[in-house]
Design an enzyme around this catalytic site. Structure first.
Site, short mmCIF file in Angstrom:
data_model
loop_
_atom_site.label_atom_id
_atom_site.label_comp_id
_atom_site.label_asym_id
_atom_site.label_seq_id
_atom_site.Cartn_x
_atom_site.Cartn_y
_atom_site.Cartn_z
N SER A 252 -25.92 7.38 -18.66
CA SER A 252 -26.82 8.51 -17.83
C SER A 252 -27.95 9.07 -19.03
CB SER A 252 -25.81 10.14 -17.41
OG SER A 252 -26.82 10.81 -17.20
N THR B 141 -24.03 14.08 -9.86
CA THR B 141 -24.87 13.21 -9.71
C THR B 141 -23.53 12.16 -8.54
OG1 THR B 141 -26.29 11.48 -10.23
CG2 THR B 141 -24.59 11.78 -11.69
N ASN C 81 -27.05 18.28 -6.42
CA ASN C 81 -26.96 18.16 -7.43
C ASN C 81 -26.86 18.64 -8.58
OD1 ASN C 81 -29.62 19.31 -7.39
ND2 ASN C 81 -30.49 17.59 -8.79
N GLY D 201 -31.12 7.01 2.70
CA GLY D 201 -30.09 7.37 2.50
C GLY D 201 -30.05 8.77 1.37
N GLY D 202 -29.19 9.26 0.46
CA GLY D 202 -29.46 11.21 -0.38
C GLY D 202 -30.73 11.32 -0.70
N ALA D 203 -31.63 9.85 -0.90
CA ALA D 203 -32.70 10.26 -1.85
C ALA D 203 -33.87 10.44 -1.38
CB ALA D 203 -32.97 9.15 -3.05
N LYS E 179 -22.23 14.13 -4.88
CA LYS E 179 -23.41 15.81 -4.22
C LYS E 179 -23.00 16.11 -2.88
CE LYS E 179 -27.42 13.02 -6.68
NZ LYS E 179 -28.93 12.98 -6.71
N SER F 212 -29.30 12.04 -19.10
CA SER F 212 -29.64 13.58 -18.65
C SER F 212 -28.96 13.84 -20.87
CB SER F 212 -28.56 13.78 -18.25
OG SER F 212 -28.73 13.25 -16.44
P1 NAP Z 1 -28.01 5.57 -1.20
O1 NAP Z 1 -27.59 7.21 -0.02
O2 NAP Z 1 -27.21 4.74 -0.72
O3 NAP Z 1 -28.86 4.91 -0.02
C1 NAP Z 1 -29.62 3.89 0.12
C2 NAP Z 1 -30.40 3.73 1.04
O4 NAP Z 1 -31.54 2.28 0.70
C3 NAP Z 1 -30.38 3.30 2.19
O5 NAP Z 1 -30.96 3.70 3.14
C4 NAP Z 1 -29.60 1.49 2.85
O6 NAP Z 1 -30.22 1.06 3.84
C5 NAP Z 1 -31.09 1.04 1.86
N1 NAP Z 1 -30.82 -0.24 1.14
C6 NAP Z 1 -29.59 -0.72 -0.21
N2 NAP Z 1 -30.31 -2.03 -0.22
C7 NAP Z 1 -31.28 -2.38 0.44
C8 NAP Z 1 -32.08 -3.38 0.64
N3 NAP Z 1 -31.51 -4.61 0.14
N4 NAP Z 1 -32.98 -3.88 1.50
C9 NAP Z 1 -33.09 -2.33 1.95
N5 NAP Z 1 -32.48 -1.37 1.67
C10 NAP Z 1 -31.59 -1.61 1.23
O7 NAP Z 1 -28.62 6.04 -2.48
P2 NAP Z 1 -29.63 6.70 -3.17
O8 NAP Z 1 -28.91 8.26 -3.49
O9 NAP Z 1 -30.63 8.09 -1.48
O10 NAP Z 1 -30.39 6.53 -4.36
C11 NAP Z 1 -31.05 5.72 -3.62
C12 NAP Z 1 -31.60 5.20 -4.96
O11 NAP Z 1 -33.14 6.49 -6.01
C13 NAP Z 1 -31.94 4.70 -6.34
O12 NAP Z 1 -32.08 3.54 -6.73
C14 NAP Z 1 -31.81 5.91 -7.22
O13 NAP Z 1 -31.13 5.20 -8.65
C15 NAP Z 1 -32.87 6.68 -6.69
N6 NAP Z 1 -32.81 7.92 -7.38
C16 NAP Z 1 -33.70 8.38 -8.10
C17 NAP Z 1 -33.31 9.94 -8.66
C18 NAP Z 1 -34.36 10.04 -9.98
O14 NAP Z 1 -33.88 11.31 -10.76
N7 NAP Z 1 -35.08 9.32 -10.04
C19 NAP Z 1 -32.76 10.69 -8.13
C20 NAP Z 1 -31.62 9.92 -7.18
C21 NAP Z 1 -31.81 9.07 -7.03
P3 NAP Z 1 -28.51 1.12 4.92
O15 NAP Z 1 -28.86 2.51 4.91
O16 NAP Z 1 -29.27 -0.29 5.50
O17 NAP Z 1 -28.04 0.41 3.71
#
Ligand code: NAP
Length: 543
Positions: free
Chosen positions: A260, A312, A344, A387-389, A316, A262
């Site tokens: 991380s 994280t 978070n 998903g979460g983001a 969460k 952070s």
């Molecule tokens: P998550 O809860 O696991 O959700 C992932 C989402 O992506 C789900 O909707 C999933 O679809 C979809 N997905 C996964 N693989 C895929 C693929 N091959 N093709 C199409 N869709 C796909 O994850 P999350 O926590 O939301 O995180 C998502 C992204 O946000 C990550 O890359 C994370 O690093 C980033 N993020 C960044 C920050 C920041 O501060 N910049 C903060 C939080 C998160 P299904 O529902 O169909 O499985």
């Protein structure tokens, strides 16, 4: 007395070990520990004994001399009498080692060895003004010793020991609490260290609780115990010299958290604002039971100075669940985590109440609003993922008055999320659509909230939108990627090629961290500093 910073050096030959000791001194160490397990092989090893003498004589810093046997996690496999005789011989030098380290197991095993140890620290032939002192030590490389309390009792009975050292491998962050409590209860100078990744807290917070010393390795690869931080990290990242009784503790709770970023920004921010606090990685295994037990233990140990944390993946949702179910203290759940179904950020209020919030929403909305040149009200937004983001993005967009469509690989999940969010904001517009209809008709804003393009993710080279999707967009459209490792994702590269405005995941990361920093310090975060630090590791990629 302030906590000493000691660099252990595994001596292979005297000249190289002395060069390392000089390097340690140059970097700010107070003490070196020469581990001579390889240098001295046992009885009759005159060459090894002379090399040890040279180390002690020429050391640029006061030293601990340790020849650690294999049964206590070291590499020396000669007999105990020979290495204790080595200590005795070094004790006759004009300037003997400042400390010698003898294991409690050996010290208590035989009266004969004990007598030799006493001769080593109080030799009749030695000039009295320089004497070695005894560090009596115990190590467990598997876990906290089951008999820790009787061990403590037995070690405290040893009057000849000037310093007591307890080290065991931490299986959980909770081991740090016990190690630090041992420092608080000490009857003489004491070292209490939890080894391994989970034990970092005990090493960094030793000065807060009056630890006699803490160890740091010269280089990543030269650590003599698992989880030993480098001297550079201990001094520069965690600012060991600034830690004192009043230092507050913060951290990032997740699994894994070792990589991380952070700690880099929050520690630098605390330093810039002269806020007396340190921020550490806090790994907690993914299961709910681990999360619950560990967080409650951190909160219960009020003497620890734990004041807040970033939370994280994968905890969460666990944080919200704990806040809703724990009745042992007062929790304040802000509106956003309640509606987002996840939190978070933890902030411990001055009265002990635990406030939880969700700054991922700020992470999306603050940079978007800036890039859009004002309000997001009435804008059409496509969120890719459910998903979460995606949830944080959609909630923030809805609250800002934007019209949101969720596109997700599994449509059902997007529909479920859309229903849930529209229930919490009935006057807003949110719909779900199949993944292959992305990005919908003429969106002003597109947010990738899938891990596509993320290194280490399911498809690091993929983009959720193809060239033809991006070519057809309004040139004023803003493309935001939540992925921040790397910042320059395939999606953003192609969007830039088409002249579109882009926002990388570092913007989101900084904005959510800035909101946390403000919650903890009640002062605005030094955002320019955060940007500089993060972009030093990766160049900025926004237009
Ligand atoms: P998550 O809860 O696991 O959700 C992932 C989402 O992506 C789900 O909707 C999933 O679809 C979809 N997905 C996964 N693989 C895929 C693929 N091959 N093709 C199409 N869709 C796909 O994850 P999350 O926590 O939301 O995180 C998502 C992204 O946000 C990550 O890359 C994370 O690093 C980033 N993020 C960044 C920050 C920041 O501060 N910049 C903060 C939080 C998160 P299904 O529902 O169909 O499985």
């Amino acid at each position: 007395m302030s906590t000493l910073l000691c660099v252990p050096i595994m001596a292979e030959d005297a000249a190289a070990a002395l060069a390392d000791a000089q390097h340690a001194k140059n970097l700010g160490a107070d003490l070196v520990e020469f581990r001579v397990d390889h240098l001295f092989s046992g009885e009759g090893d005159e060459q090894g004994a002379s090399a040890c003498e040279q180390l002690v004589r020429e050391s640029p810093l006061p030293c601990i001399l340790t020849c650690r046997p294999t049964f206590e996690g070291g590499d020396y496999d000669g007999d105990d009498a020979a290495r204790i005789a080595l200590y005795e011989r070094l004790g006759t030098l004009d300037r003997p080692p400042r400390y010698i380290d003898v294991e409690h197991a050996v010290y208590t095993r035989s009266a004969n060895l004990r007598q030799k140890v006493h001769l080593a620290i109080d030799h009749p032939g030695r000039r009295r003004e320089h004497a070695s002192s005894l560090i009596l030590s115990t190590h467990d490389f598997k876990a906290r010793p089951a008999n820790l309390f009787s061990l403590i009792h037995s070690m405290r009975e040893c009057e000849a020991a000037s310093v007591l050292k307890y080290a065991w491998t931490a299986r959980s962050l909770r081991d740090n609490i016990e190690a630090l409590d041992l420092l608080r209860e000490r009857d003489r100078p004491t070292i209490a260290l939890a080894m391994g990744e989970a034990g970092l807290m005990s090493r960094v917070l030793a000065p807060k609780f009056g630890g006699f010393l803490t160890f740091a390795s010269l280089r990543d690869e030269s650590a003599t115990a698992p989880g030993q931080p480098t001297i550079t990290d201990l001094l520069n990242l965690y600012r060991l010299r600034a830690i004192n009784t009043h230092t507050s503790l913060y951290g990032v709770i997740g699994w894994p958290v070792a990589h991380s970023k952070s700690p880099l920004i929050h520690n630098a921010g605390f330093e810039a604002l002269d806020h007396n606090a340190v921020y550490l990685p806090m790994p907690i295994p993914p299961e709910w039971e681990h999360f619950k037990a560990t967080l409650l233990a951190l909160l219960d140990a009020t003497w620890l100075g734990f004041r807040g944390a970033s939370v994280t993946i994968p905890h969460k949702e666990h944080l919200l669940r704990l806040a809703r179910s724990d009745t042992s203290r007062r929790w304040i759940i802000e509106d956003r985590p309640r509606r987002a179904g996840a939190a978070n950020t933890i902030t411990i209020e001055p009265d002990g109440a635990v406030r939880i919030t969700n700054t991922d929403i700020d992470g999306v909305i603050a940079p978007l609003t800036k890039a859009a040149g004002g309000a997001l009200n009435g804008r059409i937004a496509a969120v890719l993922g459910a998903g979460g983001a995606a949830r944080a993005a959609a909630l923030g967009l809805l609250d800002s008055g934007a019209h949101v469509t969720l596109f997700n690989r599994s449509l059902e999940k997007a529909q479920h999320l859309a229903r849930e969010l529209s229930d919490s904001a009935p006057d807003r517009s949110i719909t779900a659509a199949p993944w292959d209809q992305r990005p919908g008709r003429a969106p002003h804003i597109i947010i990738n909230a899938t891990p596509l393009g993320m290194s280490g993710g399911p498809d690091p080279d993929a983009s959720p939108l193809d060239d033809h999707h991006l070519a057809a967009l309004d040139p004023a459209a803003i493309i935001m990627d939540t992925v921040y490792t790397p910042a320059n994702t395939p999606l953003l590269r192609t969007a830039r090629k088409h002249g579109l405005t882009t926002l990388d995941g570092i913007h989101m990361f900084i904005a959510q961290a800035a909101a946390q920093f403000q919650a903890w310090t009640a002062r605005p975060a030094p955002i320019a500093l955060f940007e500089r630090i993060l972009h030093e590791t990766e160049p900025p990629q926004s237009t």
